[in-house]
Design an enzyme around this catalytic site. Structure first.
Site, PDB file in Angstrom:
ATOM      1  N   GLY A 247      12.820 -22.003 -11.966  1.00  8.97           N
ATOM      2  CA  GLY A 247      13.765 -21.082 -11.344  1.00  8.97           C
ATOM      3  C   GLY A 247      14.422 -21.644 -10.094  1.00  8.97           C
TER       4      GLY A 247
ATOM      5  N   ASN B 151      12.007  -9.370  -7.131  1.00  7.56           N
ATOM      6  CA  ASN B 151      10.625  -9.760  -7.392  1.00  7.56           C
ATOM      7  C   ASN B 151       9.612  -8.889  -6.672  1.00  7.56           C
ATOM      8  OD1 ASN B 151      12.175 -11.305  -5.403  1.00  7.56           O
ATOM      9  ND2 ASN B 151      10.208 -12.210  -4.825  1.00  7.56           N
TER      10      ASN B 151
ATOM     11  N   SER C 292      13.011 -18.689 -15.450  1.00  5.14           N
ATOM     12  CA  SER C 292      11.848 -19.537 -15.193  1.00  5.14           C
ATOM     13  C   SER C 292      10.814 -19.316 -16.278  1.00  5.14           C
ATOM     14  CB  SER C 292      11.268 -19.164 -13.825  1.00  5.14           C
ATOM     15  OG  SER C 292       9.959 -19.669 -13.702  1.00  5.14           O
TER      16      SER C 292
ATOM     17  N   CYS D   4       0.702 -11.205   7.306  1.00  3.82           N
ATOM     18  CA  CYS D   4      -0.469 -12.072   7.255  1.00  3.82           C
ATOM     19  C   CYS D   4      -0.635 -12.741   5.905  1.00  3.82           C
ATOM     20  CB  CYS D   4      -1.727 -11.281   7.569  1.00  3.82           C
ATOM     21  SG  CYS D   4      -1.850 -10.896   9.293  1.00  3.82           S
TER      22      CYS D   4
END
Lengths: 281, 385
Positions: free
Chosen positions: B71, B150, B198, B324
């Site tokens: 991708g 995504n 992808s 994080c």
């Protein structure tokens, strides 16, 4: 995934001392929701002035929770003077180390502890005040805080400063300022570093004069602040005999004082070979 | 310990049938398809078969398919290649919620002196079409907008968008890495010029992808130094990967309708269950125009990485938009662009299912996650007693 040590994972999975103490002797709150981590530390003092209990509440990642849990375990049994000396490296070391990008979790622990001690000393009135000008506005980090972390952890790059304080990790506009602070501290350190003096052989008389001068100018003023004093008894070769007076005479910490406050400056200013002993030869 | 894999927008399990299909090209038929001998040249027809299978999933002509390494390469090649092939110099338009494989090349072009517009999205992650219309007025453009997001699964109205871009005389690229195999795509009816996909997002292995390049679209190739893919992508073909991608596309085309129906039902059950058992939780993104496999849920007052580590201890794999867990200090640029409050962004968890997800998987997560949320909230300073 992060490379967390077993000890970090243990304190994350089984955090010690979660909660808040009712009627605490000190409260420290640092961080914010926006920053992504926050810590509230409360402690209780015993009759002997030592911390008998400490509890935490933390919003944050696995290492933030582990650092908070570790901090509460470390400070129990300490006097406030001892607790005030806990550094972020101490917290990281207790956990067997933290990933570089997570060092700010240990710094948050130290900041909360400091805030809680301040809060106690001001009779519960002081909340943590951001001292000095804000360097990183994204994460609310002051220039003073950056200075301190750079000096204490011997940091030399902007990236390291971001890992330790988060400063520079947002919009990145303060990166030049961080670089300037690092430069300034490096310059000061270079200026303060002992100059490479030629190894001159001191005569005994010169040596004793320099020892007396160092005691008068550097050592005695520091001891007097704590109600103590010092007397130079004798010098035999490289062994310096002294007597601690006043409060220092019966102090439990006198061995530490002897090493850190007396021997260290004598070695620095007179000769690295000197050894200090208490009492008559 | 059982494994419940709900991170399929990150990568998917290679389908066993796909692995079977590729193995002969690692073991016996390892020749170079460009060779002038049967041993290598015989491999060629398998590459061409994969091209047909890939084209069929998109409604494209096989000649419009260029195989790439994945991708990221497809996105880079499409955007940089289209911009460099266009004259006069075009402007560049993209959105603030694109994958970095699109955002970074666009920002690189901006640094090279191209005008770049990053359009916004609303609080549900829906494209602000007026932003796009306005930007298109500034002159001929290369536009890159994703088909499906995504992080949230939200779908952009690609048919409308492509129509607008073509009407304005622009070139339109869409990053369809998440959409291919999960959303019906037919480039015969949707006027996209370039489309990235992808392999490892649709049950093929990593390291292979494709670019749909509509006949007549100019693109300056990114890689040079060979004749492969009709000079559009040099480099000896990744034959096992390409064969695997072809097989994966075929499986996706044949199973899509039934798989989607099943995945959507499981996703909805997971979402509804978590919202009802975890107070102060919310879904991020538009629930009406969304991929069937994705839900992004924020749990207030707690932080995503801690949730992920506890889930991982129980064998559950998911991902988070928290700072994080990203390795950077900035939380998800997608959720921030939607104006989701920081509090919700730090506690956001993305669950992405696949056709291999089962009822039992969902039940397990519904049993295990609420106690984790309660445990973490019990130690959060932000929970009001």
């Amino acid at each position: 995934m992060w490379e967390y040590t077993d000890k970090v994972l243990d304190h994350f999975r089984n955090p010690r001392n979660v909660g808040t103490i009712e009627h605490p002797d000190g409260v420290g709150e640092v961080g914010s929701l926006a920053c992504g981590d926050a810590l509230k530390l409360t402690f209780k003092l015993g009759p002997d002035g030592r911390i008998v209990d400490a509890k935490f509440q933390t919003f944050g990642c696995a290492s933030a929770i582990a650092s908070s849990s570790a901090l509460t375990e470390m400070v129990k049994g300490m006097t406030l003077e001892q607790a005030a000396k806990v550094t972020n490296q101490d917290i990281a070391e207790y956990l067997g180390g933290l990933p570089e990008q997570k060092m700010h979790c240990s710094v948050m622990g130290r900041e909360a502890l400091e805030a809680a001690i301040d809060n106690h000393r001001t009779g519960g009135t002081s909340k943590r005040i951001l001292a000095g000008k804000l360097l990183c506005t994204c994460f609310g980090v002051t220039e003073e805080e950056v200075r301190r972390v750079v000096a204490e952890n011997h940091l030399s790059t902007v990236e390291e400063v971001t890992n330790y304080t988060k400063a520079g990790g947002g919009c990145g506009k303060c990166k030049d300022d961080i670089a300037r602070v690092i430069r300034e501290i490096r310059q000061t350190e270079a200026a303060a570093a002992p100059d490479i003096r030629p190894a001159v052989r001191l005569t005994m008389l010169q040596k004793i004069k320099m020892i007396q001068e160092t005691i008068d100018k550097d050592i005695r003023p520091r001891l007097k602040k704590d109600g103590g004093d010092i007397e130079l008894l004798d010098v035999d070769g490289n062994t310096v005999y002294v007597a601690l007076r006043g409060m220092c005479a019966n102090c439990q910490m006198s061995r530490v004082t002897l090493r850190d406050v007396v021997e260290q400056p004598l070695r620095e200013f007179v000769s690295p070979d000197l050894v200090v002993r208490e009492g008559q030869p | 310990m059982r494994t419940v894999y709900l991170d399929n927008n990150a990568t998917t399990q290679p389908d066993p049938a796909v692995v079977e299909a590729m193995l002969p090209f690692l073991r016996e038929q390892w020749g170079n398809p460009s060779s002038m001998h049967t041993f290598g040249g015989g491999v060629r027809r398998h590459v061409e078969q994969a091209r047909e299978q890939t084209a069929a999933l998109l409604g494209a002509d096989p000649a419009e398919i260029v195989f790439t390494s994945g991708g990221t390469e497809s996105d880079n090649a499409a955007i940089r290649g289209a911009v460099e092939a266009m004259s006069p110099r075009p402007q560049v338009i993209t959105s603030r919620v694109e994958h970095p494989a699109v955002l970074e090349p666009c920002r690189w072009l901006r640094d090279q002196g191209y005008l770049l517009t990053e359009t916004g999205v609303d609080h549900l992650g829906r494209l602000k079409l007026d932003d796009l219309r306005e930007a298109l007025e500034a002159g001929p453009a290369v536009v890159s907008l994703m088909w499906a997001n995504n992080e949230t699964g939200v779908l952009f109205p690609i048919e409308t968008v492509a129509g607008l871009v073509k009407a304005a005389g622009g070139i339109f690229h869409t990053d369809a890495v998440q959409a291919v195999g999960k959303v019906p795509i037919d480039v015969k009816h949707t006027p996209v010029d370039l489309l990235s996909l992808s392999g490892h997002k649709l049950h093929a292995p990593k390291g292979v992808g494709a670019l749909f390049l509509r006949r007549g679209t100019r693109m300056k190739p990114l890689l040079m130094g060979g004749h492969q893919e009709h000079n559009r992508r040099s480099g000896t073909e990744n034959v096992p990967g390409i064969v695997a991608l072809g097989k994966a596309c075929e499986l996706a085309r044949l199973g899509m309708e039934a798989d989607n129906r099943r995945m959507a039902a499981l996703r909805d059950r997971l979402q509804a269950g978590l919202l009802s058992t975890c107070p102060d939780s919310r879904v991020n993104g538009d629930r009406t125009a969304r991929m069937p496999n994705t839900t992004n849920i924020s749990f207030e007052y707690i932080e995503g990485e801690s949730i992920l580590y506890h889930l991982s201890d129980l064998g559950v794999a998911a991902s988070s938009g928290s700072a994080c867990s990203s390795g950077s200090l900035e939380p998800s640029h997608v959720l921030r662009a939607m104006g989701i409050p920081f509090t919700a962004v730090h506690g956001s968890i993305r669950f992405s299912l696949s056709r291999f997800t089962t009822e039992a998987d969902v039940t397990y997560v519904l049993d295990q996650l609420p106690p984790i949320v309660r445990k973490l909230r019990a130690m959060s300073p932000f929970v009001k007693k």
